[in-house]
Motif scaffolding. Structure first.
Motif, mmCIF file in Angstrom:
data_model
loop_
_atom_site.group_PDB
_atom_site.id
_atom_site.type_symbol
_atom_site.label_atom_id
_atom_site.label_comp_id
_atom_site.label_asym_id
_atom_site.label_seq_id
_atom_site.Cartn_x
_atom_site.Cartn_y
_atom_site.Cartn_z
ATOM 1 N N TYR A 46 0.845 -1.184 0.000
ATOM 2 C CA TYR A 46 0.000 0.000 0.000
ATOM 3 C C TYR A 46 0.881 1.235 0.000
ATOM 4 O O TYR A 46 1.963 1.248 0.576
ATOM 5 N N GLU A 47 0.396 2.276 -0.652
ATOM 6 C CA GLU A 47 1.151 3.532 -0.624
ATOM 7 C C GLU A 47 0.188 4.697 -0.707
ATOM 8 O O GLU A 47 -0.764 4.675 -1.488
ATOM 9 N N LEU B 3 5.759 3.224 1.668
ATOM 10 C CA LEU B 3 5.252 1.921 1.260
ATOM 11 C C LEU B 3 5.055 1.041 2.483
ATOM 12 O O LEU B 3 5.940 0.955 3.332
ATOM 13 N N TYR B 4 3.882 0.407 2.590
ATOM 14 C CA TYR B 4 3.712 -0.514 3.705
ATOM 15 C C TYR B 4 2.974 -1.762 3.268
ATOM 16 O O TYR B 4 2.376 -1.815 2.191
ATOM 17 N N LEU B 106 8.233 0.130 5.164
ATOM 18 C CA LEU B 106 9.606 -0.271 4.892
ATOM 19 C C LEU B 106 10.220 0.545 3.784
ATOM 20 O O LEU B 106 9.567 0.875 2.803
ATOM 21 N N ILE B 108 14.117 0.539 1.916
ATOM 22 C CA ILE B 108 15.481 0.012 1.872
ATOM 23 C C ILE B 108 16.276 0.799 0.844
ATOM 24 O O ILE B 108 15.828 0.962 -0.287
#
Lengths: 220, 200
Positions: A46-47, B3-4, B106, B108
């Motif tokens: 999700y974003e 973003l998750y 997250l 990276i």
């Protein structure tokens, strides 16, 4: 344009996030993740995206089975913006029509026992200019222009490098699969060959051995 | 940290990073827990931590540490190859209901190149361009490192293909030899058998 690591946000956005909150609307983010998707599994990401931001989703399957995956991209209202079944790689660009949380999912539910390694790169927004034009009184100097063009060229190089790396990983995965399969199949076939041929002879011999009483009848 | 994704309470989520050697990898994460009372994810969950484990391509564990609900971890790769970064919460709860109930943000970054912040404040035009150039030079070095790593991998790829090729060749020869010799043996064995049984 998918980018690796920190360069998507540029040196500005990364180091001074608080000061640049005002530029959040056009701040570029790029997340690229390589993860393993087990069989019969679905993984969603999700974003939160602001309205009017141009975004690009690119994905590629690196290892596993037929190297394909289902992908689905939905906007905050649940409207499906992009849906493809069993795709090996694809790139999709869209402009966010409204604010909210966008969701994209990769599904391996059609596969019974192969798990896949999927790479995706989700780029949100455009990169901020290298030399911001806010306090500018003159045009860019030659040095600055040179910097800008080198920066663009390097972004492009990194882009190609990433694509090449993924393709090579996929090719190598196929080659290793092929090697294993050839080895096992060859050994298996050799064993079957031996077993069947030796078995045939003994079976034939056994047909004639039991019929002692009819030996003379067969002979004459 | 935009973003998750969702994860179960005790579930371990791993991501793979294929990096050349001597590369700095930095990860930022934030974890939120689902709260039944407010039917939403809590902004901060005290006491919730994440085990971060980084495994090198040689199966050696580079990093294994417990961080809080929000944290930054980093490691430098010694070997080129696939490093696996795993995140698992230290929650001792049993699963309260089916489905995921942790939200993990997250981010990276690979090959992070830090620019000195104070230097970035340089008002001097020459300095600014100088810093940009240094950044570009670092970028080029990173590209060059990746190229070297790519060369290594291509060599491995080529070896595998050549091995497959020779495997096919030798096994085909072996099977043909087996076929021919077994054929002779079969005929000879049956002929002797029939002769001994006085059938021919």
């Amino acid at each position: 344009m998918p980018l690796r690591g920190s360069w998507a946000a540029g040196p500005w956005g990364r180091l001074r996030p608080l000061l640049l909150l005002s530029l959040a609307a056009c701040a570029a983010r790029a997340s690229e993740i390589t993860f393993e998707l087990p069989d019969n599994a679905k993984q969603c990401f999700y974003e939160e995206i602001a309205q009017g931001t141009k975004c690009t989703l690119e994905f590629q399957v690196i290892t596993g089975g037929h190297y394909d995956v289902d992908c689905r991209l939905e906007d905050p209202d649940g409207l499906v913006l992009y849906k493809e079944m069993k795709k090996q790689y694809d790139s999709f660009t869209f402009t966010a029509s409204r604010n909210g949380t966008y969701k994209f999912c990769f599904s391996n539910e059609f596969s019974t026992f192969t798990h896949k390694t999927v790479y995706f790169d989700f780029q949100v927004g455009e990169d901020p200019p290298l030399f911001p034009s806010e306090n500018r009184v003159t045009a860019l100097t030659q040095m600055e222009s040179a910097c800008v063009s080198i920066h663009e060229a390097l972004k492009s190089v990194i882009d190609y490098q990433t694509h090449f790396r993924l393709r090579e990983a996929q090719g190598r995965s196929r080659a290793e699969d092929l090697n294993t399969r050839v080895a096992y199949w060859s050994i298996g076939e050799a064993i079957i060959l031996l077993v069947v041929s030796i078995g045939q002879v003994f079976l034939l011999k056994s047909f004639f051995s039991d019929k002692r009483t009819t030996t003379t009848r067969v002979g004459s | 940290l935009a973003l998750y994704f969702h994860s179960g309470e005790r579930e371990e989520k791993c991501i793979i990073e294929d990096v050349p050697s001597d590369t700095l990898v930095i990860g930022n994460y934030k974890v939120q827990r689902w709260d039944i009372h407010i039917q939403d994810f809590l902004e901060s969950a005290p006491g919730l931590g994440m085990f971060v484990t980084v495994t090198a391509p040689s199966a050696e564990v580079l990093l294994s540490k417990l961080y809080g609900p929000q944290g930054t971890f980093s490691f430098t790769s010694y070997l080129s190859g696939e490093h696996i970064i795993c995140l698992q919460s230290n929650s001792t709860r049993f699963v309260t209901f089916a489905g995921s109930n942790l939200r993990i943000h997250l981010d990276i970054r690979v090959g992070e190149h830090f620019l000195d912040e104070s230097v970035l404040q340089a008002k001097d035009k020459v300095n600014e361009v100088k810093i940009r150039l240094e950044h570009l030079i670092e970028k080029v070095h990173h590209i060059s490192k990746e190229q070297d790593y790519e060369r290594e991998r291509e060599e491995k790829f080529r070896k595998t293909s050549e091995e497959t090729n020779s495997n096919i060749l030798w096994w085909a020869i072996a099977q043909t030899l087996i076929l021919i010799s077994i054929g002779f043996w079969q005929i000879k064995s049956l002929r002797d058998f029939f002769i001994s049984k006085k059938l021919v």
